[in-house]
Design a protein around this motif. Structure first.
Motif, PDB file in Angstrom:
ATOM      1  N   ARG A  70       0.816  -1.214   0.000  1.00 41.78           N
ATOM      2  CA  ARG A  70       0.000   0.000   0.000  1.00 41.78           C
ATOM      3  C   ARG A  70       0.849   1.263   0.000  1.00 41.78           C
ATOM      4  O   ARG A  70       0.467   2.284  -0.578  1.00 41.78           O
ATOM      5  CB  ARG A  70      -0.923  -0.005   1.219  1.00 41.78           C
ATOM      6  CG  ARG A  70      -1.873  -1.192   1.258  1.00 41.78           C
ATOM      7  CD  ARG A  70      -2.664  -1.216   2.549  1.00 41.78           C
ATOM      8  NE  ARG A  70      -3.366  -2.487   2.715  1.00 41.78           N
ATOM      9  CZ  ARG A  70      -4.063  -2.813   3.790  1.00 41.78           C
ATOM     10  NH1 ARG A  70      -4.151  -1.957   4.808  1.00 41.78           N
ATOM     11  NH2 ARG A  70      -4.670  -3.986   3.863  1.00 41.78           N
ATOM     12  N   VAL A  71       1.995   1.210   0.659  1.00 40.63           N
ATOM     13  CA  VAL A  71       2.824   2.414   0.750  1.00 40.63           C
ATOM     14  C   VAL A  71       3.353   2.843  -0.608  1.00 40.63           C
ATOM     15  O   VAL A  71       3.686   4.013  -0.814  1.00 40.63           O
ATOM     16  CB  VAL A  71       3.986   2.159   1.739  1.00 40.63           C
ATOM     17  CG1 VAL A  71       4.974   1.142   1.160  1.00 40.63           C
ATOM     18  CG2 VAL A  71       4.691   3.446   2.117  1.00 40.63           C
ATOM     19  N   SER A 126       1.906   7.992  -1.913  1.00 43.10           N
ATOM     20  CA  SER A 126       2.317   9.352  -2.270  1.00 43.10           C
ATOM     21  C   SER A 126       1.582   9.856  -3.513  1.00 43.10           C
ATOM     22  O   SER A 126       1.094  10.997  -3.543  1.00 43.10           O
ATOM     23  CB  SER A 126       3.831   9.401  -2.484  1.00 43.10           C
ATOM     24  OG  SER A 126       4.217   8.506  -3.511  1.00 43.10           O
ATOM     25  N   GLY A 127       1.509   9.013  -4.545  1.00 43.42           N
ATOM     26  CA  GLY A 127       0.796   9.415  -5.751  1.00 43.42           C
ATOM     27  C   GLY A 127      -0.686   9.622  -5.508  1.00 43.42           C
ATOM     28  O   GLY A 127      -1.287  10.581  -6.013  1.00 43.42           O
ATOM     29  N   LEU A 128      -1.275   8.733  -4.720  1.00 47.45           N
ATOM     30  CA  LEU A 128      -2.698   8.853  -4.413  1.00 47.45           C
ATOM     31  C   LEU A 128      -2.975  10.110  -3.597  1.00 47.45           C
ATOM     32  O   LEU A 128      -3.975  10.797  -3.817  1.00 47.45           O
ATOM     33  CB  LEU A 128      -3.157   7.610  -3.649  1.00 47.45           C
ATOM     34  CG  LEU A 128      -4.650   7.487  -3.367  1.00 47.45           C
ATOM     35  CD1 LEU A 128      -5.440   7.424  -4.660  1.00 47.45           C
ATOM     36  CD2 LEU A 128      -4.930   6.247  -2.525  1.00 47.45           C
ATOM     37  N   TYR A 129      -2.094  10.422  -2.678  1.00 48.12           N
ATOM     38  CA  TYR A 129      -2.263  11.630  -1.856  1.00 48.12           C
ATOM     39  C   TYR A 129      -2.198  12.890  -2.727  1.00 48.12           C
ATOM     40  O   TYR A 129      -2.977  13.830  -2.533  1.00 48.12           O
ATOM     41  CB  TYR A 129      -1.188  11.676  -0.774  1.00 48.12           C
ATOM     42  CG  TYR A 129      -1.299  12.869   0.145  1.00 48.12           C
ATOM     43  CD1 TYR A 129      -2.261  12.919   1.152  1.00 48.12           C
ATOM     44  CD2 TYR A 129      -0.442  13.962   0.003  1.00 48.12           C
ATOM     45  CE1 TYR A 129      -2.364  14.008   1.991  1.00 48.12           C
ATOM     46  CE2 TYR A 129      -0.537  15.060   0.837  1.00 48.12           C
ATOM     47  CZ  TYR A 129      -1.491  15.081   1.834  1.00 48.12           C
ATOM     48  OH  TYR A 129      -1.595  16.164   2.666  1.00 48.12           O
ATOM     49  N   SER A 130      -1.286  12.900  -3.709  1.00 46.78           N
ATOM     50  CA  SER A 130      -1.174  14.062  -4.600  1.00 46.78           C
ATOM     51  C   SER A 130      -2.441  14.245  -5.430  1.00 46.78           C
ATOM     52  O   SER A 130      -2.924  15.369  -5.610  1.00 46.78           O
ATOM     53  CB  SER A 130       0.039  13.895  -5.522  1.00 46.78           C
ATOM     54  OG  SER A 130       1.236  13.788  -4.770  1.00 46.78           O
ATOM     55  N   VAL A 131      -2.994  13.140  -5.929  1.00 47.26           N
ATOM     56  CA  VAL A 131      -4.224  13.223  -6.718  1.00 47.26           C
ATOM     57  C   VAL A 131      -5.389  13.734  -5.881  1.00 47.26           C
ATOM     58  O   VAL A 131      -6.168  14.592  -6.313  1.00 47.26           O
ATOM     59  CB  VAL A 131      -4.551  11.840  -7.317  1.00 47.26           C
ATOM     60  CG1 VAL A 131      -5.920  11.856  -7.986  1.00 47.26           C
ATOM     61  CG2 VAL A 131      -3.485  11.428  -8.326  1.00 47.26           C
ATOM     62  N   LEU A 138     -12.395   6.092  -0.720  1.00 45.25           N
ATOM     63  CA  LEU A 138     -11.915   5.779  -2.065  1.00 45.25           C
ATOM     64  C   LEU A 138     -10.616   4.980  -2.030  1.00 45.25           C
ATOM     65  O   LEU A 138     -10.428   4.045  -2.819  1.00 45.25           O
ATOM     66  CB  LEU A 138     -11.719   7.079  -2.860  1.00 45.25           C
ATOM     67  CG  LEU A 138     -12.993   7.862  -3.203  1.00 45.25           C
ATOM     68  CD1 LEU A 138     -12.637   9.189  -3.866  1.00 45.25           C
ATOM     69  CD2 LEU A 138     -13.906   7.052  -4.100  1.00 45.25           C
ATOM     70  N   SER A 139      -9.718   5.328  -1.123  1.00 46.15           N
ATOM     71  CA  SER A 139      -8.420   4.638  -1.074  1.00 46.15           C
ATOM     72  C   SER A 139      -8.548   3.221  -0.531  1.00 46.15           C
ATOM     73  O   SER A 139      -7.793   2.335  -0.933  1.00 46.15           O
ATOM     74  CB  SER A 139      -7.439   5.439  -0.222  1.00 46.15           C
ATOM     75  OG  SER A 139      -7.906   5.567   1.115  1.00 46.15           O
TER      76      SER A 139
END
Length: 287
Positions: free
Chosen positions: A127-128, A132-137, A151-152
């Motif tokens: 998951r890690v 970072s990419g998911l947080y930016s989106v 969603l995550s």
């Protein structure tokens, strides 16, 4: 000689079983034991197996930690957040997972194996690696913390649900669908009226596991609620507990909160016990 060997075998099995039960249940017992101790009792050395008064050494449990936890408005709010997040994630995962599992398990179309392998591959990613990419989106789209967690969490609950439910749908006899088609039923009617009721034990089992995964998730919840303390779920709220005085670590309150959040999971397992056992064993017999 055979009887003697059987006695030895049974003795070693009983010893192993006792050690296994002790290993599994002792952490839970210690959690409850610690939650019922005051600050003075927690500082006693060596640690006691039951709450004892630090002067008279008499059995003296305390509810002060539970009172502090249940008066903590942020903790109570985090329980509501966890119920919303875990509940929505579980229901949507079961809904989408059941439709997908029906298609992958009973319908025939090109690329079905490739899709299954892709779903299995998604469950293998740490998951890690996507955090970072998911947080930016999510920051770019200005999605709230609660919605971000919902969603995550689909990243690990939905592939798991689809993969597990597909194996259950494969176990159902195809003659049921063929009979439904002969009677004029559509694929959706066959799924909703015939197959779905037969997979309720499997859905309960899969849904409970997905709920526990979402209920206990910490990494995504910590990241997305970092700018919104009111959106914290239970694991993050417990990790953020602070003592009433400087440099105090509230072990008792943390253990009391852990007991409180374990109770809903225990109640769910007890309520759905029969369906849970049926779901775990439904794939054991070949149709």
């Amino acid at each position: 000689m055979i009887k003697k060997n059987q006695i030895i075998h049974n003795t070693f099995f009983c010893i192993f079983l006792f050690c296994f039960i002790l290993l599994v249940f002792f952490p839970f017992y210690w959690m409850v034991n610690t939650s019922m101790k005051t600050e003075n009792q927690l500082m006693m050395t060596p640690a006691t197996l039951v709450p004892l008064d630090h002067i008279s050494m008499k059995f003296l449990p305390s509810s002060i930690n539970y009172q502090a936890v249940l008066k903590n408005t942020l903790f109570l709010h985090s329980i509501a957040n966890s119920i919303i997040v875990a509940g929505v994630v579980t229901l949507v995962s079961l809904l989408l997972g059941s439709f997908s599992a029906y298609a992958l398990g009973k319908l025939y179309f090109r690329g079905k194996k490739i899709i299954l392998y892709l779903i299995l591959t998604m469950t293998m990613f740490p998951r890690v690696s996507v955090l970072s990419g998911l947080y930016s989106v999510i920051r770019f789209l200005h999605i709230s913390a609660i919605q971000s967690m919902i969603l995550s969490y689909f990243l690990f609950t939905l592939p798991f649900t689809v993969w597990v439910m597909t194996s259950y749908y494969r176990q159902l006899p195809s003659s049921l669908l063929e009979a439904a088609y002969v009677d004029g039923a559509t694929p959706f009617q066959s799924f909703f009226d015939i197959l779905l009721p037969l997979t309720i034990p499997a859905a309960v089992t899969t849904g409970l596991l997905a709920f526990i995964a979402a209920w206990n998730e910490y990494l995504f919840a910590l990241t997305f609620s970092s700018v919104s303390p009111k959106s914290r779920t239970i694991p993050v709220a417990i990790a953020m507990f602070s003592g009433t005085v400087s440099r105090q670590y509230p072990f008792g309150e943390i253990m009391a909160a852990s007991v409180v959040i374990t109770l809903p999971l225990l109640i769910l397992v007890i309520v759905f016990q029969k369906k849970l056992v049926a779901g775990l064993t439904s794939g054991a017999i070949k149709q």
